[in-house]
Design a protein around this motif. Structure first.
Motif, PDB file in Angstrom:
ATOM      1  N   THR A 195       0.831  -1.205   0.000  1.00  0.00           N
ATOM      2  CA  THR A 195       0.000   0.000   0.000  1.00  0.00           C
ATOM      3  C   THR A 195       0.866   1.255   0.000  1.00  0.00           C
ATOM      4  OG1 THR A 195      -1.745  -1.175   1.177  1.00  0.00           O
ATOM      5  CG2 THR A 195      -1.837   1.230   1.225  1.00  0.00           C
ATOM      6  N   ASP A 196       1.859   1.295   0.882  1.00  0.00           N
ATOM      7  CA  ASP A 196       2.761   2.458   0.936  1.00  0.00           C
ATOM      8  C   ASP A 196       3.519   2.624  -0.375  1.00  0.00           C
ATOM      9  OD1 ASP A 196       2.015   3.044   3.533  1.00  0.00           O
ATOM     10  OD2 ASP A 196       3.795   2.132   4.435  1.00  0.00           O
ATOM     11  N   ARG A 197       4.011   1.520  -0.912  1.00  0.00           N
ATOM     12  CA  ARG A 197       4.762   1.562  -2.170  1.00  0.00           C
ATOM     13  C   ARG A 197       3.887   2.142  -3.284  1.00  0.00           C
ATOM     14  NH1 ARG A 197       5.367  -3.522  -2.887  1.00  0.00           N
ATOM     15  NH2 ARG A 197       7.295  -3.632  -1.669  1.00  0.00           N
ATOM     16  N   PHE A 198       2.682   1.612  -3.421  1.00  0.00           N
ATOM     17  CA  PHE A 198       1.793   2.081  -4.482  1.00  0.00           C
ATOM     18  C   PHE A 198       1.448   3.553  -4.316  1.00  0.00           C
ATOM     19  CE2 PHE A 198       1.231  -2.410  -5.400  1.00  0.00           C
ATOM     20  CZ  PHE A 198       1.056  -2.424  -6.776  1.00  0.00           C
ATOM     21  N   ARG A 199       1.213   3.984  -3.087  1.00  0.00           N
ATOM     22  CA  ARG A 199       0.862   5.382  -2.826  1.00  0.00           C
ATOM     23  C   ARG A 199       2.008   6.309  -3.233  1.00  0.00           C
ATOM     24  NH1 ARG A 199       2.399   8.162   1.165  1.00  0.00           N
ATOM     25  NH2 ARG A 199       2.825   6.373   2.498  1.00  0.00           N
ATOM     26  N   ILE A 200       3.215   5.968  -2.833  1.00  0.00           N
ATOM     27  CA  ILE A 200       4.386   6.790  -3.158  1.00  0.00           C
ATOM     28  C   ILE A 200       4.612   6.821  -4.669  1.00  0.00           C
ATOM     29  CG2 ILE A 200       6.909   6.951  -2.946  1.00  0.00           C
ATOM     30  CD1 ILE A 200       6.440   5.609  -0.099  1.00  0.00           C
ATOM     31  N   LEU A 201       4.532   5.662  -5.292  1.00  0.00           N
ATOM     32  CA  LEU A 201       4.738   5.605  -6.736  1.00  0.00           C
ATOM     33  C   LEU A 201       3.675   6.407  -7.473  1.00  0.00           C
ATOM     34  CD1 LEU A 201       5.688   1.837  -7.179  1.00  0.00           C
ATOM     35  CD2 LEU A 201       7.230   3.802  -7.341  1.00  0.00           C
ATOM     36  N   GLU A 202       2.435   6.291  -7.050  1.00  0.00           N
ATOM     37  CA  GLU A 202       1.359   7.014  -7.719  1.00  0.00           C
ATOM     38  C   GLU A 202       1.539   8.530  -7.578  1.00  0.00           C
ATOM     39  OE1 GLU A 202      -3.449   6.700  -8.207  1.00  0.00           O
ATOM     40  OE2 GLU A 202      -2.609   6.299  -6.220  1.00  0.00           O
ATOM     41  N   GLN A 203       2.017   8.967  -6.437  1.00  0.00           N
ATOM     42  CA  GLN A 203       2.185  10.398  -6.192  1.00  0.00           C
ATOM     43  C   GLN A 203       3.428  10.982  -6.855  1.00  0.00           C
ATOM     44  OE1 GLN A 203       2.178  10.723  -1.913  1.00  0.00           O
ATOM     45  NE2 GLN A 203      -0.041  10.498  -1.766  1.00  0.00           N
ATOM     46  N   LYS A 204       4.516  10.183  -6.923  1.00  0.00           N
ATOM     47  CA  LYS A 204       5.794  10.758  -7.353  1.00  0.00           C
ATOM     48  C   LYS A 204       6.423  10.112  -8.584  1.00  0.00           C
ATOM     49  CE  LYS A 204       7.035  12.587  -2.893  1.00  0.00           C
ATOM     50  NZ  LYS A 204       8.150  12.907  -2.036  1.00  0.00           N
ATOM     51  N   TYR A 205       6.057   8.878  -8.874  1.00  0.00           N
ATOM     52  CA  TYR A 205       6.695   8.138  -9.968  1.00  0.00           C
ATOM     53  C   TYR A 205       5.612   7.403 -10.757  1.00  0.00           C
ATOM     54  CZ  TYR A 205      10.447   9.166  -6.747  1.00  0.00           C
ATOM     55  OH  TYR A 205      11.299   9.822  -5.897  1.00  0.00           O
ATOM     56  N   LEU A 206       4.773   8.181 -11.425  1.00  0.00           N
ATOM     57  CA  LEU A 206       3.549   7.659 -12.044  1.00  0.00           C
ATOM     58  C   LEU A 206       3.821   6.585 -13.098  1.00  0.00           C
ATOM     59  CD1 LEU A 206       0.503   7.862 -11.943  1.00  0.00           C
ATOM     60  CD2 LEU A 206       0.628   9.694 -13.639  1.00  0.00           C
ATOM     61  N   GLU A 207       4.865   6.751 -13.884  1.00  0.00           N
ATOM     62  CA  GLU A 207       5.160   5.764 -14.926  1.00  0.00           C
ATOM     63  C   GLU A 207       5.454   4.391 -14.308  1.00  0.00           C
ATOM     64  OE1 GLU A 207       8.227   5.151 -18.679  1.00  0.00           O
ATOM     65  OE2 GLU A 207       8.131   7.094 -17.691  1.00  0.00           O
ATOM     66  N   ILE A 208       6.219   4.367 -13.225  1.00  0.00           N
ATOM     67  CA  ILE A 208       6.523   3.106 -12.538  1.00  0.00           C
ATOM     68  C   ILE A 208       5.255   2.563 -11.878  1.00  0.00           C
ATOM     69  CG2 ILE A 208       7.890   2.022 -10.706  1.00  0.00           C
ATOM     70  CD1 ILE A 208      10.053   4.185 -11.311  1.00  0.00           C
ATOM     71  N   TYR A 209       4.491   3.439 -11.276  1.00  0.00           N
ATOM     72  CA  TYR A 209       3.221   3.040 -10.645  1.00  0.00           C
ATOM     73  C   TYR A 209       2.317   2.315 -11.642  1.00  0.00           C
ATOM     74  CZ  TYR A 209      -1.580   3.341  -9.078  1.00  0.00           C
ATOM     75  OH  TYR A 209      -2.880   3.028  -8.766  1.00  0.00           O
ATOM     76  N   LYS A 210       2.170   2.874 -12.826  1.00  0.00           N
ATOM     77  CA  LYS A 210       1.271   2.280 -13.815  1.00  0.00           C
ATOM     78  C   LYS A 210       1.700   0.861 -14.183  1.00  0.00           C
ATOM     79  CE  LYS A 210      -0.422   6.550 -15.886  1.00  0.00           C
ATOM     80  NZ  LYS A 210      -0.446   7.384 -17.103  1.00  0.00           N
ATOM     81  N   ILE A 211       2.987   0.624 -14.249  1.00  0.00           N
ATOM     82  CA  ILE A 211       3.489  -0.715 -14.570  1.00  0.00           C
ATOM     83  C   ILE A 211       3.180  -1.682 -13.433  1.00  0.00           C
ATOM     84  CG2 ILE A 211       5.588  -2.077 -14.946  1.00  0.00           C
ATOM     85  CD1 ILE A 211       6.677   0.384 -16.521  1.00  0.00           C
ATOM     86  N   LEU A 212       3.502  -1.297 -12.199  1.00  0.00           N
ATOM     87  CA  LEU A 212       3.224  -2.181 -11.069  1.00  0.00           C
ATOM     88  C   LEU A 212       1.733  -2.413 -10.900  1.00  0.00           C
ATOM     89  CD1 LEU A 212       6.277  -1.529 -10.265  1.00  0.00           C
ATOM     90  CD2 LEU A 212       5.498  -1.991  -7.961  1.00  0.00           C
ATOM     91  N   ASP A 213       0.955  -1.372 -11.061  1.00  0.00           N
ATOM     92  CA  ASP A 213      -0.495  -1.490 -10.909  1.00  0.00           C
ATOM     93  C   ASP A 213      -1.075  -2.455 -11.950  1.00  0.00           C
ATOM     94  OD1 ASP A 213      -2.991  -0.594  -9.617  1.00  0.00           O
ATOM     95  OD2 ASP A 213      -3.411   0.326 -11.566  1.00  0.00           O
ATOM     96  N   LYS A 214      -0.556  -2.401 -13.160  1.00  0.00           N
ATOM     97  CA  LYS A 214      -1.003  -3.297 -14.244  1.00  0.00           C
ATOM     98  C   LYS A 214      -0.636  -4.756 -13.942  1.00  0.00           C
ATOM     99  CE  LYS A 214       1.492  -3.423 -18.037  1.00  0.00           C
ATOM    100  NZ  LYS A 214       1.998  -4.792 -18.200  1.00  0.00           N
ATOM    101  N   ASP A 215       0.545  -4.981 -13.371  1.00  0.00           N
ATOM    102  CA  ASP A 215       1.042  -6.337 -13.159  1.00  0.00           C
ATOM    103  C   ASP A 215       0.612  -6.956 -11.827  1.00  0.00           C
ATOM    104  OD1 ASP A 215       2.264  -6.237 -15.620  1.00  0.00           O
ATOM    105  OD2 ASP A 215       4.259  -5.773 -14.825  1.00  0.00           O
ATOM    106  N   PHE A 216       0.192  -6.133 -10.876  1.00  0.00           N
ATOM    107  CA  PHE A 216      -0.151  -6.642  -9.548  1.00  0.00           C
ATOM    108  C   PHE A 216      -1.246  -7.713  -9.582  1.00  0.00           C
ATOM    109  CE2 PHE A 216      -2.010  -6.107  -5.177  1.00  0.00           C
ATOM    110  CZ  PHE A 216      -0.922  -6.623  -4.486  1.00  0.00           C
TER     111      PHE A 216
END
Length: 117
Positions: A58-79
């Motif tokens: 949860t913390d990882r996704f929140r940080i990525l979504e707020q600051k590193y959107l491109e990485i977030y989108k990849i992890l969110d897609k693969d989770f």
């Protein structure tokens, strides 16, 4: 070994073992290991940029979504595939997509996959 080096070691181990599982046609294991490599490389990147390691998905996704959107989108897609690896049979293509996404993120964040410490 400091936290950055330990995370890097784990990334390489998960990635290497993911490739080994893929070669053995163990697609659930491969997908799970590639996603773990992806999550840990995200933690490695967050540690370098923010100075700490997220405490949970949860913390990882929140940080990525707020600051590193491109990485977030990849992890969110693969989770979801990572979650599915516990309960359904995944295909080779699914494991390969997660592996390729890992390679994309590794390149984006400047992670040297072949470097061993």
């Amino acid at each position: 070994m400091d936290k950055k080096d330990l995370l890097a070691k784990n990334v390489r181990e998960f990635y290497r073992e993911g490739n080994s599982a893929l070669q053995r046609n163990s697609y659930n294991s491969a997908a799970s290991l590639f996603f773990k490599a992806l999550a840990v490389i995200a933690d490695w990147h967050i540690l370098l940029k923010e100075g700490f390691i997220p405490k949970s998905h949860t913390d990882r996704f929140r940080i990525l979504e707020q600051k590193y959107l491109e990485i977030y989108k990849i992890l969110d897609k693969d989770f979801p595939a990572y979650q599915d690896s516990y309960s359904i049979g995944l295909r080779k293509e699914t494991a390969e997509v997660i592996r390729d996404d890992f390679q994309t993120v590794a390149k984006k964040v400047g992670f040297e996959l072949d470097k061993e410490k």
